[in-house]
Design an enzyme around this catalytic site. Structure first.
Site, PDB file in Angstrom:
ATOM      1  N   ASP A  63      60.811  22.760  -3.160  1.00  0.00           N
ATOM      2  CA  ASP A  63      60.107  21.969  -4.185  1.00  0.00           C
ATOM      3  C   ASP A  63      60.448  20.480  -4.125  1.00  0.00           C
ATOM      4  OD1 ASP A  63      58.962  24.213  -5.223  1.00  0.00           O
ATOM      5  OD2 ASP A  63      60.334  24.390  -6.919  1.00  0.00           O
ATOM      6  N   HIS A  64      61.735  20.200  -3.905  1.00  0.00           N
ATOM      7  CA  HIS A  64      62.160  18.804  -4.047  1.00  0.00           C
ATOM      8  C   HIS A  64      61.822  17.924  -2.842  1.00  0.00           C
ATOM      9  CE1 HIS A  64      63.319  19.567  -7.986  1.00  0.00           C
ATOM     10  NE2 HIS A  64      64.177  20.507  -7.634  1.00  0.00           N
ATOM     11  N   ARG A  85      56.400   8.541  -4.452  1.00  0.00           N
ATOM     12  CA  ARG A  85      55.698   7.379  -3.927  1.00  0.00           C
ATOM     13  C   ARG A  85      54.210   7.617  -3.728  1.00  0.00           C
ATOM     14  NH1 ARG A  85      59.309   3.495  -1.731  1.00  0.00           N
ATOM     15  NH2 ARG A  85      57.468   2.371  -1.092  1.00  0.00           N
ATOM     16  N   THR A  93      63.739  24.823 -14.633  1.00  0.00           N
ATOM     17  CA  THR A  93      63.583  26.071 -15.386  1.00  0.00           C
ATOM     18  C   THR A  93      64.865  26.358 -16.179  1.00  0.00           C
ATOM     19  OG1 THR A  93      62.308  26.763 -13.469  1.00  0.00           O
ATOM     20  CG2 THR A  93      62.703  28.422 -15.154  1.00  0.00           C
ATOM     21  N   HIS A 125      67.688  22.762  -5.051  1.00  0.00           N
ATOM     22  CA  HIS A 125      68.091  21.388  -5.321  1.00  0.00           C
ATOM     23  C   HIS A 125      69.303  20.934  -4.502  1.00  0.00           C
ATOM     24  CE1 HIS A 125      69.905  18.147  -7.866  1.00  0.00           C
ATOM     25  NE2 HIS A 125      68.677  17.708  -7.738  1.00  0.00           N
ATOM     26  N   ARG A 185      54.121  18.865 -10.753  1.00  0.00           N
ATOM     27  CA  ARG A 185      55.022  17.708 -10.564  1.00  0.00           C
ATOM     28  C   ARG A 185      55.629  17.661  -9.161  1.00  0.00           C
ATOM     29  NH1 ARG A 185      59.933  19.462 -14.524  1.00  0.00           N
ATOM     30  NH2 ARG A 185      58.212  19.630 -15.961  1.00  0.00           N
ATOM     31  N   ARG A 191      53.984  24.408 -10.470  1.00  0.00           N
ATOM     32  CA  ARG A 191      54.066  24.185 -11.917  1.00  0.00           C
ATOM     33  C   ARG A 191      52.700  23.808 -12.481  1.00  0.00           C
ATOM     34  NH1 ARG A 191      58.461  23.110 -15.091  1.00  0.00           N
ATOM     35  NH2 ARG A 191      60.439  23.682 -14.164  1.00  0.00           N
ATOM     36  N   HIS A 223      57.551  26.485  -6.215  1.00  0.00           N
ATOM     37  CA  HIS A 223      57.177  26.695  -7.616  1.00  0.00           C
ATOM     38  C   HIS A 223      55.955  25.829  -7.896  1.00  0.00           C
ATOM     39  CE1 HIS A 223      58.624  26.571 -12.121  1.00  0.00           C
ATOM     40  NE2 HIS A 223      57.388  27.004 -11.989  1.00  0.00           N
ATOM     41  N   GLU A 269      65.324  38.340 -10.709  1.00  0.00           N
ATOM     42  CA  GLU A 269      66.180  37.258 -10.226  1.00  0.00           C
ATOM     43  C   GLU A 269      67.007  36.821 -11.418  1.00  0.00           C
ATOM     44  OE1 GLU A 269      64.580  34.364  -7.576  1.00  0.00           O
ATOM     45  OE2 GLU A 269      65.934  32.804  -8.303  1.00  0.00           O
ATOM     46  N   HIS A 320      69.369  29.578  -9.165  1.00  0.00           N
ATOM     47  CA  HIS A 320      69.375  28.395 -10.020  1.00  0.00           C
ATOM     48  C   HIS A 320      70.737  27.715 -10.037  1.00  0.00           C
ATOM     49  CE1 HIS A 320      68.203  25.449 -12.904  1.00  0.00           C
ATOM     50  NE2 HIS A 320      66.963  25.844 -12.739  1.00  0.00           N
ATOM     51  N   GLU A 358      56.678  30.934  -6.983  1.00  0.00           N
ATOM     52  CA  GLU A 358      57.104  31.022  -8.387  1.00  0.00           C
ATOM     53  C   GLU A 358      55.973  30.511  -9.274  1.00  0.00           C
ATOM     54  OE1 GLU A 358      61.843  30.104  -7.642  1.00  0.00           O
ATOM     55  OE2 GLU A 358      60.642  28.730  -8.834  1.00  0.00           O
ATOM     56  N   ASN A 364      64.299  27.022  -1.260  1.00  0.00           N
ATOM     57  CA  ASN A 364      63.306  26.413  -2.160  1.00  0.00           C
ATOM     58  C   ASN A 364      63.096  24.944  -1.756  1.00  0.00           C
ATOM     59  OD1 ASN A 364      62.265  24.872  -4.374  1.00  0.00           O
ATOM     60  ND2 ASN A 364      62.692  26.591  -5.737  1.00  0.00           N
TER      61      ASN A 364
HETATM   62  N1  PXP Z   1      65.098  30.513  -8.681  1.00  0.00           N
HETATM   63  C1  PXP Z   1      64.173  30.220  -9.606  1.00  0.00           C
HETATM   64  C2  PXP Z   1      63.436  31.329 -10.241  1.00  0.00           C
HETATM   65  C3  PXP Z   1      63.904  28.876  -9.964  1.00  0.00           C
HETATM   66  O1  PXP Z   1      62.979  28.600 -10.909  1.00  0.00           O
HETATM   67  C4  PXP Z   1      64.600  27.848  -9.300  1.00  0.00           C
HETATM   68  C5  PXP Z   1      64.319  26.414  -9.639  1.00  0.00           C
HETATM   69  O2  PXP Z   1      63.009  26.107  -9.344  1.00  0.00           O
HETATM   70  C6  PXP Z   1      65.526  28.211  -8.304  1.00  0.00           C
HETATM   71  C7  PXP Z   1      65.775  29.548  -8.028  1.00  0.00           C
HETATM   72  C8  PXP Z   1      66.258  27.194  -7.505  1.00  0.00           C
HETATM   73  O3  PXP Z   1      67.116  26.483  -8.314  1.00  0.00           O
HETATM   74  P1  PXP Z   1      67.860  25.196  -7.714  1.00  0.00           P
HETATM   75  O4  PXP Z   1      66.797  24.235  -7.310  1.00  0.00           O
HETATM   76  O5  PXP Z   1      68.701  24.741  -8.840  1.00  0.00           O
HETATM   77  O6  PXP Z   1      68.655  25.671  -6.532  1.00  0.00           O
END
Ligand code: PXP
Length: 241
Positions: free
Chosen positions: A11-12, A20, A103, A217, A51, A47, A45, A153, A194, A72, A9
């Site tokens: 996202d971050h 920035r 989430t 994350h 964000r 959103r 994801h 999941e 997660h 997602e 993932n």
């Molecule tokens: N799975 C799902 C469905 C999620 O919503 C997330 C967080 O966006 C993750 C996995 C990944 O979680 P983490 O970023 O805590 O590893």
């Protein structure tokens, strides 16, 4: 023993970029780097408040990525439209609250049931594999099956928190174990995600039947220090053993 697939993932990476308002670091670059270094899929994801990941990221990544993209989304009309248009190979339906940091729990499968059913039906017709992000609840597994999902999941946030705080996690682990077993009996593909770190991934990988982990994350955070290729390698080693 069958290897557990790793979904990375990213996202971050977008969180850092957006902090920035810049064009870097690039989520597309991160997705392609994850692919090159052995990720089985890439998760983003989208959103409601955008964000982190935005639609431009989604369009760029889906065009270039050769491994499956796992998108997602919340069960909303807007997201149904976007997913119908972009047709990602994998979709995971997640709950979403504007004010949450991440989430916070699994889907409430009693809420908005008819819309959820319609969304699953429409998106399956577009050949997306549909997963529902749920708590490790036997009832929710049965509901997911009735909704015709392909996968579930299991939300591992609570277990990971207990492990991180060095508290007794056995009750939560057993709950997840039972949920995985039930999912397999129902013919669902079972994933987990997660809050996963090396230690929680190690503990959960011993449960027979989990086919995919989605990790974000911690993996992106550790990549700051060691680089994403090295962190992916470490997770893949854990998921193989
Ligand atoms: N799975 C799902 C469905 C999620 O919503 C997330 C967080 O966006 C993750 C996995 C990944 O979680 P983490 O970023 O805590 O590893």
């Amino acid at each position: 023993m069958k290897r557990i697939r790793l979904g990375v993932n990213i996202d971050h990476v977008a969180t850092v970029r957006n902090a920035r308002g810049e064009t870097y670091p690039s989520p597309l670059r991160a997705a392609l780097l994850a692919e090159k270094n052995g990720a089985d899929s890439v998760t983003i994801h989208l959103r409601e408040d955008r964000r982190h990941i935005n639609e431009l990221d989604l369009n760029k990544i889906i065009k270039k990525l050769k491994i499956p993209l796992n998108l997602e989304i919340a069960a909303t009309k807007e997201m149904l439209k976007i997913a119908s248009r972009s047709k990602p190979p994998f979709l995971c339906i997640v709950p979403e609250k504007r004010k949450e940091i991440t989430t916070e729990g699994g889907l409430n499968l009693n809420h908005n049931k008819n819309f959820l059913k319609l969304l699953i039906k429409r998106l399956k017709k577009r050949n997306s594999r549909i997963s529902l992000f749920i708590e490790p609840s036997l009832k929710d597994l049965e509901k997911a099956k009735r909704l015709n999902a392909d996968c579930v999941e299991i939300h591992t946030g609570k277990l990971c928190n207990l492990i991180n705080k060095k508290k007794n996690y056995m009750k939560e682990l057993k709950k997840i174990q039972k949920a995985v077993k039930k999912g397999k009996e129902l013919g669902l593909e079972v994933h987990a995600g997660h809050g996963l770190t090396y230690s929680s991934a190690k503990i959960l990988s011993r449960i027979k039947g989990i086919q995919e982990f989605n990790i974000g994350h911690f993996l992106i955070g550790e990549s700051i220090f060691e680089g994403m290729p090295s962190i992916i390698k470490k997770f893949k080693k854990i998921l193989k053993s």
